[in-house]
Design a protein around this motif. Sequence first.
Motif, PDB file in Angstrom:
ATOM      1  N   VAL A 413       0.744  -1.010   0.287  1.00 12.45           N
ATOM      2  CA  VAL A 413      -0.100  -0.062  -0.409  1.00 12.45           C
ATOM      3  C   VAL A 413       0.962   1.198   0.033  1.00 12.45           C
ATOM      4  O   VAL A 413       0.742   2.206  -0.758  1.00 12.45           O
ATOM      5  CB  VAL A 413      -0.716   0.115   1.456  1.00 12.45           C
ATOM      6  N   VAL A 414       2.171   1.707   0.966  1.00 11.35           N
ATOM      7  CA  VAL A 414       2.720   2.487   0.810  1.00 11.35           C
ATOM      8  C   VAL A 414       3.941   2.423  -0.383  1.00 11.35           C
ATOM      9  O   VAL A 414       3.893   3.252  -0.924  1.00 11.35           O
ATOM     10  CB  VAL A 414       3.927   2.192   1.718  1.00 11.35           C
ATOM     11  N   TYR A 415       3.406   1.449  -1.043  1.00 11.74           N
ATOM     12  CA  TYR A 415       4.917   0.462  -2.028  1.00 11.74           C
ATOM     13  C   TYR A 415       4.836   1.615  -3.556  1.00 11.74           C
ATOM     14  O   TYR A 415       5.485   2.823  -4.457  1.00 11.74           O
ATOM     15  CB  TYR A 415       5.880   0.041  -1.998  1.00 11.74           C
ATOM     16  N   ARG A 416       3.281   1.579  -3.668  1.00  7.04           N
ATOM     17  CA  ARG A 416       2.419   1.922  -4.430  1.00  7.04           C
ATOM     18  C   ARG A 416       2.307   3.278  -4.546  1.00  7.04           C
ATOM     19  O   ARG A 416       2.069   3.638  -5.713  1.00  7.04           O
ATOM     20  CB  ARG A 416       1.404   0.871  -5.211  1.00  7.04           C
ATOM     21  N   GLU A 417       2.127   4.364  -3.801  1.00 10.43           N
ATOM     22  CA  GLU A 417       2.379   5.757  -3.461  1.00 10.43           C
ATOM     23  C   GLU A 417       4.135   6.205  -3.771  1.00 10.43           C
ATOM     24  O   GLU A 417       4.196   7.523  -4.042  1.00 10.43           O
ATOM     25  CB  GLU A 417       1.328   5.688  -2.474  1.00 10.43           C
ATOM     26  N   ILE A 418       4.667   5.087  -3.617  1.00  7.82           N
ATOM     27  CA  ILE A 418       6.106   5.715  -3.715  1.00  7.82           C
ATOM     28  C   ILE A 418       6.127   6.331  -4.928  1.00  7.82           C
ATOM     29  O   ILE A 418       6.322   5.126  -6.230  1.00  7.82           O
ATOM     30  CB  ILE A 418       7.520   4.670  -3.465  1.00  7.82           C
ATOM     31  N   ARG A 419       7.200   6.900  -5.241  1.00  9.05           N
ATOM     32  CA  ARG A 419       7.317   7.646  -7.249  1.00  9.05           C
ATOM     33  C   ARG A 419       8.984   7.606  -6.983  1.00  9.05           C
ATOM     34  O   ARG A 419       9.633   8.266  -7.901  1.00  9.05           O
ATOM     35  CB  ARG A 419       6.596   9.165  -7.142  1.00  9.05           C
ATOM     36  N   THR A 420       9.534   6.863  -6.466  1.00 10.79           N
ATOM     37  CA  THR A 420      11.110   7.049  -5.730  1.00 10.79           C
ATOM     38  C   THR A 420      11.109   5.001  -6.573  1.00 10.79           C
ATOM     39  O   THR A 420      10.912   4.308  -5.281  1.00 10.79           O
ATOM     40  CB  THR A 420      12.010   7.698  -5.298  1.00 10.79           C
ATOM     41  N   PHE A 538     -18.166   0.720   0.460  1.00 11.16           N
ATOM     42  CA  PHE A 538     -16.845   0.341   0.529  1.00 11.16           C
ATOM     43  C   PHE A 538     -16.288   0.554  -1.042  1.00 11.16           C
ATOM     44  O   PHE A 538     -16.289   1.207  -1.908  1.00 11.16           O
ATOM     45  CB  PHE A 538     -17.279  -1.754  -0.036  1.00 11.16           C
ATOM     46  N   SER A 539     -14.947   0.857  -1.162  1.00 14.34           N
ATOM     47  CA  SER A 539     -14.584   1.556  -2.088  1.00 14.34           C
ATOM     48  C   SER A 539     -12.784   0.760  -1.843  1.00 14.34           C
ATOM     49  O   SER A 539     -12.596   0.817  -0.807  1.00 14.34           O
ATOM     50  CB  SER A 539     -13.691   3.038  -1.445  1.00 14.34           C
ATOM     51  N   GLU A 540     -12.041   0.847  -2.985  1.00 13.86           N
ATOM     52  CA  GLU A 540     -10.754   0.435  -3.232  1.00 13.86           C
ATOM     53  C   GLU A 540     -10.532   1.319  -3.995  1.00 13.86           C
ATOM     54  O   GLU A 540     -10.166   0.994  -5.068  1.00 13.86           O
ATOM     55  CB  GLU A 540     -11.642  -1.151  -3.904  1.00 13.86           C
ATOM     56  N   PRO A 541      -9.121   1.586  -3.278  1.00 11.25           N
ATOM     57  CA  PRO A 541      -8.362   2.614  -4.043  1.00 11.25           C
ATOM     58  C   PRO A 541      -7.198   2.010  -5.374  1.00 11.25           C
ATOM     59  O   PRO A 541      -7.430   3.188  -6.030  1.00 11.25           O
ATOM     60  CB  PRO A 541      -7.626   3.394  -3.017  1.00 11.25           C
ATOM     61  N   TRP A 542      -6.784   0.923  -5.202  1.00 16.74           N
ATOM     62  CA  TRP A 542      -5.981   0.199  -6.529  1.00 16.74           C
ATOM     63  C   TRP A 542      -6.598  -0.891  -7.045  1.00 16.74           C
ATOM     64  O   TRP A 542      -6.684  -1.356  -6.574  1.00 16.74           O
ATOM     65  CB  TRP A 542      -4.793  -0.029  -6.065  1.00 16.74           C
ATOM     66  N   LYS A 546      -2.563  -2.578 -10.069  1.00 14.24           N
ATOM     67  CA  LYS A 546      -2.191  -2.468 -11.095  1.00 14.24           C
ATOM     68  C   LYS A 546      -1.550  -0.635 -11.209  1.00 14.24           C
ATOM     69  O   LYS A 546      -1.190  -0.422 -11.241  1.00 14.24           O
ATOM     70  CB  LYS A 546      -1.937  -3.004 -12.209  1.00 14.24           C
ATOM     71  N   ARG A 547      -3.211   0.162 -11.259  1.00 15.25           N
ATOM     72  CA  ARG A 547      -2.824   1.050 -11.487  1.00 15.25           C
ATOM     73  C   ARG A 547      -3.788   1.966 -10.333  1.00 15.25           C
ATOM     74  O   ARG A 547      -4.670   1.772  -9.860  1.00 15.25           O
ATOM     75  CB  ARG A 547      -3.720   1.361 -12.798  1.00 15.25           C
ATOM     76  N   PRO A 548      -3.887   3.557  -9.936  1.00 13.14           N
ATOM     77  CA  PRO A 548      -4.537   3.654  -9.289  1.00 13.14           C
ATOM     78  C   PRO A 548      -5.786   4.310  -9.978  1.00 13.14           C
ATOM     79  O   PRO A 548      -6.095   5.338  -9.936  1.00 13.14           O
ATOM     80  CB  PRO A 548      -4.201   4.731  -8.699  1.00 13.14           C
ATOM     81  N   VAL A 549      -6.645   3.081  -9.763  1.00 14.00           N
ATOM     82  CA  VAL A 549      -8.190   3.201 -10.166  1.00 14.00           C
ATOM     83  C   VAL A 549      -8.633   3.235  -8.781  1.00 14.00           C
ATOM     84  O   VAL A 549      -8.905   1.906  -8.351  1.00 14.00           O
ATOM     85  CB  VAL A 549      -8.398   2.585 -11.762  1.00 14.00           C
ATOM     86  N   GLN A 550     -10.184   4.172  -8.429  1.00 12.99           N
ATOM     87  CA  GLN A 550     -10.563   3.215  -7.280  1.00 12.99           C
ATOM     88  C   GLN A 550     -12.279   2.795  -7.202  1.00 12.99           C
ATOM     89  O   GLN A 550     -12.346   3.866  -8.341  1.00 12.99           O
ATOM     90  CB  GLN A 550     -10.559   5.229  -6.435  1.00 12.99           C
ATOM     91  N   PHE A 551     -12.382   1.892  -6.798  1.00 13.29           N
ATOM     92  CA  PHE A 551     -13.744   1.605  -7.699  1.00 13.29           C
ATOM     93  C   PHE A 551     -14.699   1.769  -5.464  1.00 13.29           C
ATOM     94  O   PHE A 551     -13.752   1.590  -4.953  1.00 13.29           O
ATOM     95  CB  PHE A 551     -13.924   0.050  -7.840  1.00 13.29           C
TER      96      PHE A 551
END
Length: 874
Positions: A413-420, A538-542, A546-551
């Motif tokens: 969850v943290v790594y998918r937000e990291i841009r490095t 209920f929501s799923e942010p990714w 694979k992609r930041p698509v929120q359902f």
Amino acid sequence: MKLLLNIKKENEDLGKQVNNLANISFLATYIKHFTVILLLTSSFNIQGQELQYNQGGKYTLGGITVSGNTAFSEQTIVSYSGLRKGNEITIPGEDISKAIKKLWNSNLFSDIEIYITKIEDDSAFLEIRLSDLPQLNELKINGVRKSKKESIIEENKLVKGTKVTENLRTTTINYLTNKYKKDGYLNSKVHINTIDVVDSIKTARVNMVLNIDKGEKVKIKDIIFSGNSVLKDKKLRKSMKSTKKINRLRILKRSKFIDSAYQADLSSVIDKYKENGYRDARILSDSLIINNDKTISLKIDINEGELYTFGDITFIGNSVYSNEYLSRILRIKKGDTYNGVLLQERIADNSKPDAFDITNEYQNSGYLFSTINPVEVSADNNVIDMEIRISEGKPAYFNNVSISGNDKTNDHVVYREIRTRPGQLYSKANVVRTIRELGQLGFFDAQELTPDIKNPNPNEGTVDIDYVVKETGSSQIELQGGYGGGGFIGTLGLSFNNFSIKDIFKKDAYKPIPMGDGQKLALRLQASRFYQTYSFSFSEPWLGGKRPVQFSSSLSHTKQFLFDSSTGRPNKQRSFNITGITFGLAKRLSVPDDYFSLSQAISYQRYDLNNYNTGLFTFGDGFSNNLSYSIGLSRNNTGVDPIYPTVGSNFSATAKFSFPYSLVNGVDYSSLKTEYDALDLTDEDDFARASEIDQERYNWLEFYKVSFKGDWYTQIVKDLVLKPSVEFGFLGAYNNDRGVIPFERFFVGGDGLGNYSLDGRESIQLRGYPNQSLSSPDGGTIYNKFSLELRYPITLAASAKIYALGFFEGGASYDNFRDYNPFNIKRSAGLGVRIFMPAFGLLGIDFGHRFDDIPGTPGSSNTWETHFIIGQQF
């Protein structure tokens, strides 16, 4: 007879003189030779014959005894002294001196005396008499709040069992006095009293009473400058951000003297001169004058120096960027007035991590190890020629990228937000953006997020980075309250903002609930006398990971009761039931930039009416269907902390519309409207026909709805933030003969909490007015609102974020475009406080003063309205 070898040590300062063998007297009567020898040191005189140090006699140490008030054993003291039975010693001599020094330096004793008890032949027998230093038994601190006592004890090591020395007393008094003086308490006084503890325990103990009188902070009556002619006193005082003289009209800045702030402000005065070309300006002296009225005046003597301008500015060592490009970043030209502060900001602005400066430009391109140094090479005729010397170094690449501190949130969850990423070229902009994204998650304390740069290797061109996070409460018990819709509105709900649905069947995951995957699950019950609402979301942010698509999905049901004007109570026999379901997707975009997101949703609501008549339509028994599609474009680039943003903006534009049924269903709504207008609604048969027409018109709702909202955040001074906002909404119809639907309307006024909005209605906050008082009873089809809010944080700690605010706002609701006038608004102003606690969300109170009458209520202006806010948006 006893012969004194060392006089009583009364304090620590005296004890330190043992190194010089001072204050040792020795009197011996040597009976065997019938001779009395008086021995003493060369630095201390008593009555008797003076002997030189080297005239001491040698003896064999026959034995040592210990006496006095001590809890230590005789064996321990003798052993620690270094004196040994059978050793040959010189009296007086180094052996006795070292023993005294060693015992004294242990900081365990207050008195030390050594005696010769007897001499037999060549043997000397000694007695060590001493008293233990008292231990601290109980400590009482007077004059400070309870919350401050613990830090005083810790900082001064005043724990139970500590040896109470004179040095401890002195350092404690000095430390506290200086501490309070730095905080502006120039007249602070600190006293320490000790009381001996008398009991059966042999150990010497004392109770200590620490009396602290901070007094009042000293106020600054005046700030006087001398030697200045270029910059006036007023301008120099203004440059001092924290040191202000008494001004009763000033609210945000106080006039109390704080030494640390004053020293920083003296540097600000010099910076002000540097900004205006006087690089050699300096403060010759500054003094503090104590006035008779218990205030102080500050006198500052300045040497302004001469005016300088920039000459030639040359870049040396640059190969990555051209001179022209670097000059565009520097934005300083030959002939400009010298400004040392601006020059430093354009090279490296330390106040803004994402500033447009030369250092950041290099670091955003991978040159972490680059250095940029401005050097003055000439100052002839007050024209300063500069060389910007650049050492670019090797490009740096990330080697190891790690996270630490995420005890609950799963790594992915943290790594998918990291841009490095490992192997990626270093970019400071990506590091700053990563911190922002992690803060926006809401799972971590935004004020504690830290990028820890590790193992920089200029030779290899590599660097490691560890993102240090601190978990904060992400699940909330939602308690929301307010007045609206004719009564108290209460909400009870559970919101799990870091949920893990894949672990719901794992018994070990319930601590107390499955957490860590960043999903959101909410259960909600909202009720008042007039309605009840139940919802699940209920929501799923990714979606897919694979992609930041929120359902997102939600299911809800509400029951609303008709207001009985004769009793002022709800009529439970007449109800309006709404059941709805919504599915949505929101995708983060890459153009125009990746702060944009596009959201889409499909929703369906079923409206069932049971003997529920309103002025908007005539049928009271029937149903309506609302199948709609929503699309929204938003951009959010606010700062790291979503609770208290300090920079950036957040805007959204949304459109919601239904299918244009009137184009395809073949119904002649013009004829129906003509027929409806001709009916006499007081006639029973005509009323029944009108109900049939309304049922036909609202069988499937047909409408379109657009709205816009924008917020901007500007940091004025430190954490003082200005937030202007603008809102607009419009509800329209495709077919004017069919008309605007009775749902999805806008209700303006109040705290914005009367939002039982399953029928699509929106409650618009406008403080200073009663809830929904600025719209018609059935809601408006158009509204606009403008607001200006000034915020200042009291604390931004993870346990509770608290900030105060002041606001000016105005808005209005309209029933059609004929009445629409964006400048004809209802205005208000006031003050408020917000408290955010992770477990309960946002709490607050606002005191709003309205300047205009409530529609339909003449003479209702210039009145205060109090709003209690629980669970509202930020």
